[in-house]
Design a protein around this motif. Structure first.
Motif, PDB file in Angstrom:
ATOM      1  N   LEU A  20       0.858  -1.179   0.000  1.00 13.74           N
ATOM      2  CA  LEU A  20       0.000   0.000   0.000  1.00 13.74           C
ATOM      3  C   LEU A  20       0.897   1.233   0.000  1.00 13.74           C
ATOM      4  N   LYS A  21       0.567   2.197  -0.833  1.00 10.42           N
ATOM      5  CA  LYS A  21       1.437   3.370  -0.974  1.00 10.42           C
ATOM      6  C   LYS A  21       0.659   4.650  -0.682  1.00 10.42           C
ATOM      7  N   ALA A  22       1.275   5.542   0.100  1.00 11.25           N
ATOM      8  CA  ALA A  22       0.683   6.839   0.416  1.00 11.25           C
ATOM      9  C   ALA A  22       1.474   7.944  -0.280  1.00 11.25           C
ATOM     10  N   HIS A  23       0.939   9.149  -0.208  1.00 11.35           N
ATOM     11  CA  HIS A  23       1.641  10.326  -0.719  1.00 11.35           C
ATOM     12  C   HIS A  23       2.923  10.522   0.089  1.00 11.35           C
ATOM     13  N   PRO A  24       4.007  10.997  -0.536  1.00 11.73           N
ATOM     14  CA  PRO A  24       5.258  11.205   0.202  1.00 11.73           C
ATOM     15  C   PRO A  24       5.101  12.070   1.446  1.00 11.73           C
ATOM     16  N   ALA A  25       4.184  13.040   1.413  1.00  9.87           N
ATOM     17  CA  ALA A  25       3.990  13.927   2.567  1.00  9.87           C
ATOM     18  C   ALA A  25       3.543  13.155   3.801  1.00  9.87           C
ATOM     19  N   ILE A  73       9.851   6.635   1.761  1.00 11.03           N
ATOM     20  CA  ILE A  73       9.946   7.956   1.117  1.00 11.03           C
ATOM     21  C   ILE A  73      10.548   7.849  -0.284  1.00 11.03           C
ATOM     22  N   PRO A  74      11.689   7.159  -0.476  1.00 11.30           N
ATOM     23  CA  PRO A  74      12.197   7.024  -1.855  1.00 11.30           C
ATOM     24  C   PRO A  74      11.216   6.300  -2.781  1.00 11.30           C
ATOM     25  N   TRP A  75      10.518   5.291  -2.239  1.00 11.61           N
ATOM     26  CA  TRP A  75       9.543   4.537  -3.040  1.00 11.61           C
ATOM     27  C   TRP A  75       8.368   5.412  -3.444  1.00 11.61           C
ATOM     28  N   SER A  76       7.849   6.177  -2.489  1.00 17.48           N
ATOM     29  CA  SER A  76       6.682   7.027  -2.781  1.00 17.48           C
ATOM     30  C   SER A  76       7.035   8.191  -3.703  1.00 17.48           C
ATOM     31  N   LEU A  77       8.301   8.618  -3.668  1.00 18.61           N
ATOM     32  CA  LEU A  77       8.748   9.708  -4.556  1.00 18.61           C
ATOM     33  C   LEU A  77       9.092   9.205  -5.950  1.00 18.61           C
ATOM     34  N   GLY A  78       9.142   7.887  -6.127  1.00 21.44           N
ATOM     35  CA  GLY A  78       9.446   7.322  -7.436  1.00 21.44           C
ATOM     36  C   GLY A  78      10.909   7.048  -7.677  1.00 21.44           C
ATOM     37  N   TYR A  79      11.754   7.279  -6.680  1.00 23.94           N
ATOM     38  CA  TYR A  79      13.186   7.015  -6.842  1.00 23.94           C
ATOM     39  C   TYR A  79      13.489   5.519  -6.775  1.00 23.94           C
ATOM     40  N   ALA A  80      12.626   4.746  -6.138  1.00 30.31           N
ATOM     41  CA  ALA A  80      12.781   3.292  -6.074  1.00 30.31           C
ATOM     42  C   ALA A  80      11.542   2.657  -6.691  1.00 30.31           C
ATOM     43  N   GLU A  81      11.752   1.696  -7.594  1.00 29.64           N
ATOM     44  CA  GLU A  81      10.626   1.073  -8.272  1.00 29.64           C
ATOM     45  C   GLU A  81       9.965  -0.006  -7.425  1.00 29.64           C
ATOM     46  N   THR A  82      10.725  -0.609  -6.510  1.00 34.31           N
ATOM     47  CA  THR A  82      10.189  -1.691  -5.697  1.00 34.31           C
ATOM     48  C   THR A  82      10.474  -1.428  -4.224  1.00 34.31           C
ATOM     49  N   ILE A  83       9.816  -2.203  -3.372  1.00 31.72           N
ATOM     50  CA  ILE A  83      10.039  -2.115  -1.934  1.00 31.72           C
ATOM     51  C   ILE A  83      10.011  -3.532  -1.375  1.00 31.72           C
ATOM     52  N   ASN A  84      10.927  -3.838  -0.486  1.00 35.23           N
ATOM     53  CA  ASN A  84      10.963  -5.158   0.137  1.00 35.23           C
ATOM     54  C   ASN A  84       9.895  -5.193   1.225  1.00 35.23           C
ATOM     55  N   VAL A  85       8.799  -5.865   0.933  1.00 33.89           N
ATOM     56  CA  VAL A  85       7.628  -5.858   1.806  1.00 33.89           C
ATOM     57  C   VAL A  85       7.948  -6.473   3.168  1.00 33.89           C
ATOM     58  N   LEU A  86       8.620  -7.619   3.161  1.00 33.80           N
ATOM     59  CA  LEU A  86       8.891  -8.303   4.426  1.00 33.80           C
ATOM     60  C   LEU A  86       9.819  -7.499   5.318  1.00 33.80           C
TER      61      LEU A  86
END
Length: 563
Positions: free
Chosen positions: A139-144, A209-222
Motif C-alpha cells: 500500500l502506498k501513500a503520498h510522500p507527505a 519515502i524514496p519509493w513514494s517519490l518514485g526514486y525506487a521502483e520496488t520495496i521489500n515488503v517483508l
C-alpha cells in the motif's frame, strides 16, 4: 558492590518542585492537541462502526479506509504520543526541574511534531494515504504522509533527549543520590521509545519515502513489515508505561497510602525495557520468510513480560491492602470495599487496571503460535486492542487528566466535575464492554478486521455477523457520548472550573521498604542488555530476510481489506 545502597535524597531534593506558568503553557500545548485528537478520532471511530454494520453509507465520496486510517493514526499515534510526552514533561518538571535551554528544546519538539502531524493529517483527509496506521507495503501513500510521520518521530526524539538531559543535570547536582522514581520511569520509557522507533524511522526514510517519490521502483515488503513490528509492539508499552507510572507512584497518594517498594517499581520498568522490543515477530507468526525457530524465540521473550506485569499487580494491590488495613478496615476484602470509588482520579484508572486482566489474557492468545492462527487478522485483534489501549491506557489517562489539567491551569476539581467524571467512566466502560465483546465474538466466528460492510454484505457470513456488527455500532455510539463528555470535562477544567490549587499527587515510599540497590541506576548496563537482546533476536533472521526474500513488489493496487 552490586548490593550497595543508593543514598536517599536529602530533604531539599525530596521536595516536589513548583511548575511555573511558563512550563504549564508548554505542557498544556501537548494536552490541547491530545484532546482535539480524541474528538476527531472518536468521531471517525463512530462512523467506522456505523459503516461496518451497514447502518450508514459515507457521503460526499468519502472512502471507508480514509476514515479507518484517520481513526487509527490520530488515536493510536497522535493522541497517545502528545498526551504521554506532555504528561512526562510535567513529571520531569515536578521532580527534577527544567532549565531555560531545555524548555526551548521542549518547545522545538512540540512544533516539529505539530508540523509532521498536520502534513500527515492533510494527506489522509485528501484521500492520499488510505494505508491504515500500520501503512503496510505494498500500500502506498503520498510522500507527505511519510515525511510527516518522520517529523513526528524526530520531534519525539527531541523530547526524549530533553528528558535525558533533565535527569543528567539533576544527577550532577545530587551525586550518589537515588533519582526520583518518576524521573527514572520517564527515562526508561523514552529510552524504549527511541530505540524502538529507530526501526520505523529507517523503514520510512530508507524505504517508503524514496519509493513514494518514485526514486525506487520496488520495496521489500517483508523488511518493511519487520521494521514496523520491531517498533509496533514496543509502541504498546510506550502507551502502557505512563499508565504504570500513575499506578505505581500517583494512585497510592490519591488513596492516602504510600508506594509499596521503590526497588520493585524500578526493577519492573527495567524488565519491561528488556522484553518490550525484541518480540516483534509474534505479530508476524503467519508470515512466510521468517524462520519458525526465531518466531518461537521471540514468542518466549514476549511471554517474559508476564513477570514485570505480575510484579506490578502485586505491588499495586499490596499498596491498596496495606492502606486499607491502616485505616482500620477489617475482613478479607474490607480494604477493597473501602477504596475511594467515588473519587474519579482513582475510579477511572482502577477500571483500566481491571480491564488489563482480560486484555492480558487476550494478549497471550495473540502471541501464541497455534491460537494466533485462529484469530489472526480477524476483528478479535481489534477488540483486544480496544481493551488494552482504549480502556486500560485511555481510562488511566483520563484519571490523570482530572488532577493534572487543573494543577496546570490553576483551577480545582469540583464535586460536580468529579461526579460527571464518574458518569463518563461508567459510560466508557459500558460502551467498550459492548463493542469490544462483540468484536471478540465476531472474530472467533471469522469476521475480518478492517473490511467494510460493502465488501462482505449479502454473503452468508454477513447474516451470521450482523447482530455483532449492530452491537459494535451501539457500543461505538455509547463510546462517542463518553468522548463528548470527556472533551467537555477537559474544557471545563481548563477554562471554567473555579480558580484554586489542585494537588500534584506523588506518593512517598513506605518507611520500612528495602533500600534501593545502587545497581538499579546502572544505565549503561541496562542499555547494553537491551541492545544485546535485540541483536540476538533480530540479527540472524533479518540477514536471512534480506538475503532470501523477494527483492520487492512493484506499485500496484492492492485489496486493502485483505492486507
Amino acid at each position: 558492590m552490586l548490593l550497595e545502597k543508593i543514598a536517599e535524597p536529602n530533604e531539599e531534593s525530596r521536595l516536589p518542585l513548583t511548575i511555573s506558568k511558563q512550563e504549564s503553557r508548554l505542557y498544556m500545548s501537548f494536552m490541547y492537541v491530545a484532546f482535539i485528537s480524541l474528538f476527531i478520532g472518536g468521531m471517525m471511530g463512530l462512523l467506522q462502526t456505523l459503516v461496518r454494520s451497514g447502518t450508514i453509507t459515507l457521503p460526499w465520496g468519502i472512502d471507508y479506509y480514509q476514515v479507518l486510517t484517520l481513526h487509527g493514526v490520530i488515536l493510536a499515534l497522535v493522541l497517545t504520543t502528545y498526551f504521554i510526552i506532555g504528561f512526562q514533561f510535567s513529571l520531569m518538571g515536578k521532580t527534577v526541574g527544567i532549565s531555560q535551554k531545555q524548555h526551548k528544546a521542549a518547545w522545538l519538539s512540540f512544533w516539529v511534531m505539530v508540523v509532521g502531524t498536520i502534513m500527515t493529517a492533510i494527506t489522509i483527509l485528501l484521500g492520499k494515504a488510505n494505508v491504515l496506521y500500520t501503512f503496510y507495503a505494498p500500500l502506498k501513500a503520498h510522500p507527505a504522509f511519510y515525511i510527516g510521520l518522520a517529523l513526528v518521530i524526530i520531534g519525539s526524539w527531541i523530547a526524549g533527549i530533553v528528558n535525558f538531559r533533565q535527569l543528567y543535570v539533576w544527577k550532577k547536582k545530587h551525586p550518589g543520590e537515588k533519582s526520583p522514581l518518576l524521573a527514572f520511569m520517564v527515562t526508561i520509557n523514552m529510552l524504549m521509545w527511541i530505540i524502538a522507533s529507530i526501526g520505523v524511522a529507517v523503514a520510512v526514510i530508507v524505504q517508503f519515502i524514496p519509493w513514494s517519490l518514485g526514486y525506487a521502483e520496488t520495496i521489500n515488503v517483508l523488511v518493511s513489515r519487520t521494521l514496523f513490528w520491531y517498533f509496533g509492539h514496543p509502541l504498546v508499552y510506550f502507551w502502557l508505561l505512563p499508565a504504570y507510572m500513575a499506578w505505581y507512584a500517583i494512585i497510592p497518594k490519591i488513596i492516602g497510602g504510600k508506594l509499596f517498594s521503590d526497588s520493585l517499581a524500578r526493577l519492573a520498568f527495567i524488565l519491561l525495557l528488556f522484553f518490550s522490543i525484541p518480540v516483534g515477530f509474534h505479530h508476524q507468526l503467519t508470515e512466510p520468510g521468517i524462520d519458525p525457530t526465531w518466531k518461537f524465540i521471540q514468542v518466549v521473550l514476549t511471554f517474559m513480560v508476564v513477570i514485570p506485569s505480575l510484579m506490578t499487580a502485586f505491588s499495586i494491590f499490596a499498596t491498596f491492602e496495606i492502606t486499607g488495613r491502616r485505616k482500620g478496615f477489617k475482613g478479607l476484602y474490607g480494604w477493597f470495599k473501602h477504596l475511594p470509588w467515588k473519587d474519579v482520579r482513582f475510579l477511572a484508572p482502577m477500571i483500566g487496571m481491571l480491564a488489563f486482566i482480560p486484555g492480558g489474557a487476550g494478549g497471550i492468545i495473540n502471541a501464541s503460535h497455534q491460537m494466533n492462527a485462529v484469530v489472526h487478522n480477524t476483528i478479535w485483534v481489534t477488540g483486544h486492542f480496544h481493551i488494552t489501549a482504549a480502556t486500560t491506557v485511555v481510562l488511566t489517562f483520563f484519571g490523570i487528566t482530572y488532577w493534572l489539567i487543573p494543577h496546570l491551569t490553576g483551577r480545582t476539581l469540583t464535586k460536580s466535575i468529579n461526579r460527571l467524571g464518574i458518569i463518563q467512566a461508567i459510560i466508557w466502560t459500558v460502551g467498550m464492554t459492548i463493542m469490544s465483546g462483540a468484536m471478540h465474538i465476531q472474530g472467533l466466528l471469522g469476521g475480518p478486521r478492517r473490511s467494510s460492510y460493502s465488501e462482505y454484505g449479502g454473503t452468508e457470513q454477513a447474516s451470521e455477523w450482523i447482530w455483532y456488527q449492530i452491537a459494535q455500532a451501539v457500543g461505538g455510539s455509547i463510546l462517542f457520548i463518553g468522548i463528548l463528555l470527556m472533551v467537555f470535562i477537559f474544557i471545563k477544567l481548563t477554562f471554567f472550573a473555579p480558580k484554586g490549587e489542585e494537588e500534584f499527587p506523588i506518593a512517598e515510599e513506605e518507611e520500612d521498604a528495602t533500600p534501593t540497590p545502587m545497581f538499579l541506576e546502572n544505565w549503561k548496563l541496562w542499555i547494553a542488555i537491551t541492545i544485546a537482546l535485540i541483536l540476538f533476536a533480530y540479527t540472524i533472521p533479518f540477514v536471512d530476510i534480506i538475503q532470501n526474500s523477494p527483492p520487492g513488489s512493484p506499485p500496484f493496487d492492492w485489496p486493502i481489506g485483505n492486507s
